[in-house]
Scaffold this motif. Sequence first.
Motif: not given
Lengths: 267, 343
Positions: A102, A136-137, A141, A143-144, A157
């Motif tokens: 996600l 901005g994100f 994903y 992993h970035h 979350r």
Amino acid sequence: MVVVAEGKASSLRLHEVSKSFPAPDDPLARHAALQNVSLSLAAGELVSLVGPSGCGKSTLLRLLAGLDSPDSGEVFIGSEPIKSPGAERGLVFQDPSLFPWLTVRGNIEAGLVARHVLHEKRHEVDEFMRLVGLEGFANAYPHHLSGGMAQRVALARALVNHPKALLLDEPLGALDAFTRMRMQDEVLRLWQARGTTMLLVTHDIDEAIYMSNRIVIMTQRPGRIEQTISIALERPRDRSHQNFLRLRGDILELLHFAGNASIENKS
Amino acid sequence: MTPSNGNEDAFTTPPLVKSRAQTLPAAPVGARLRTLLTFSLAVAVALAVHLFVSKKEPALETRSYTVFLCAVLAIALLTAPAQVLWSSLRRWRQNMHPILAAVALLLCLWEIITSGLRLLPLPYFPSPAKVLQSLISDRMLLFDSTWHSLILLISGYALGVVAGLISGICIGWSSPIRYWGMPVLKVVGPIPATAWIPLAMVISPSAVVSAAALIALAVWFPVTMLTASGISNTRASYLDVARTLGAGRGYLIFRVAVPAAIPNIFIGLFMGLGASFLTLVVAETVGVKSGLGWYVSWAQGWAEYGKVFAALIIMAAFFSTIMTMLFKVRDRVLVWQKGVIKW
């Protein structure tokens, strides 16, 4: 800018709780992870759990989360016994455990999707992204993301469900020192803005003193509560103030003393 | 912001191609000229050899191959100047020209060995000109066979994937189903699907239905196995986090365990695809009276090996296209894993 806290914070309480696990080397033996532990957190309180590894801090948190159930004793949120995991108790691990499939937005929305309320509450997701500084994100994903950013997503979350209590299992443990200090301020800001009850497991004594109302020191095998220390320092706290440093020395001595005692017992 | 930008490029080009393109950023003039000319030169050589060799052959049989080589040469020469303006074509040719040239030279070698020096016995090893002639003259039947193979393959594969996903999720998630299902899977699964052919022919009323069922069986096993292992190996912390977010069983299975298992599931899909090709061709050779497998054995019966080779070429193109499509689907679905997978 602050998302309005929906429900009120809730108190948390463990009463005479014991929990043991099968020993890894011997299937018949059991390791006592917690023995007769009683602890209560007032609504809106921020309490740190400090202790050597293997003292059952994480077990205690999992019991409160409802992911495990105690062998004996009872666990409550408010006056309700805790039987299973629920959205009113958020949990953040040291490993952010973001769902890699996600995006950042998808991860933050996960709790809303799981509770089938995404439709009504979609607008809050943006507020939470702003709250943790990730505007901005939205479409990146996991992993970035850097470690600090990933942990912010994990916090957002957990917060999106407006939990009445937030359980933090060394959430900043894997971050570098600077990111860590910044994130401590962020968590404090969230705590002050939302008034959520927080239980923070940490290895870092400075972090515990800097952040909490009370510090609970635990001993190892079986996990027991050694001592509880109230921190009366004024906020925002100064990490280099002499009172801060004196407290730090006291706690270190306490933990050290506990270490010496166990060695003496063995010999 | 950087992540989305950096990603856009990686979307369109597979990683291998990208890394190669990066190693040749601005080619010097000599290298660029080589890119322009290698392939054209190779085709020209193939054409020259063909014209020389085919003098002994009847003109009718070799004309289409001559036309084919001329057309390829024309395209090679025409696209050479076009790539100066068209950068994506340039990149593609920069990357592909050694392979394309090698293919042209390989055709050339094939022609020398077969119709040039006659080193291989006829009719088993026809020249490329003869194969092309068969391909063209029998195109309607070949097209029809490919179509039938496609229908059979898709229906069998889809059935196997659906069944495999369902049983894989059940076995991976529920321990009672795992207890009973795993032994069945372990005992029945490894039997090659083709071994069931005699039984399938007795049971099923129609050869096509039994062939589809066999393909489905061949696909079912790897898909089930890998889906089940992917689901049961879902990281416990994902499930714990989802539970504390208020997730019910449906969410835990379909929005946590299944996505976490998708990399594994794709391995199963690829293994199943390979097995389905094999089963398809065997089933068509033995029972079904249509499709490429049937065509090959039919052409062999008439000793028309040109047609056998033509069908093999079609199969290579057909199967590798399907394989490539599955790779594309995987790249699209597993965007979130960018940089993690490499196979």
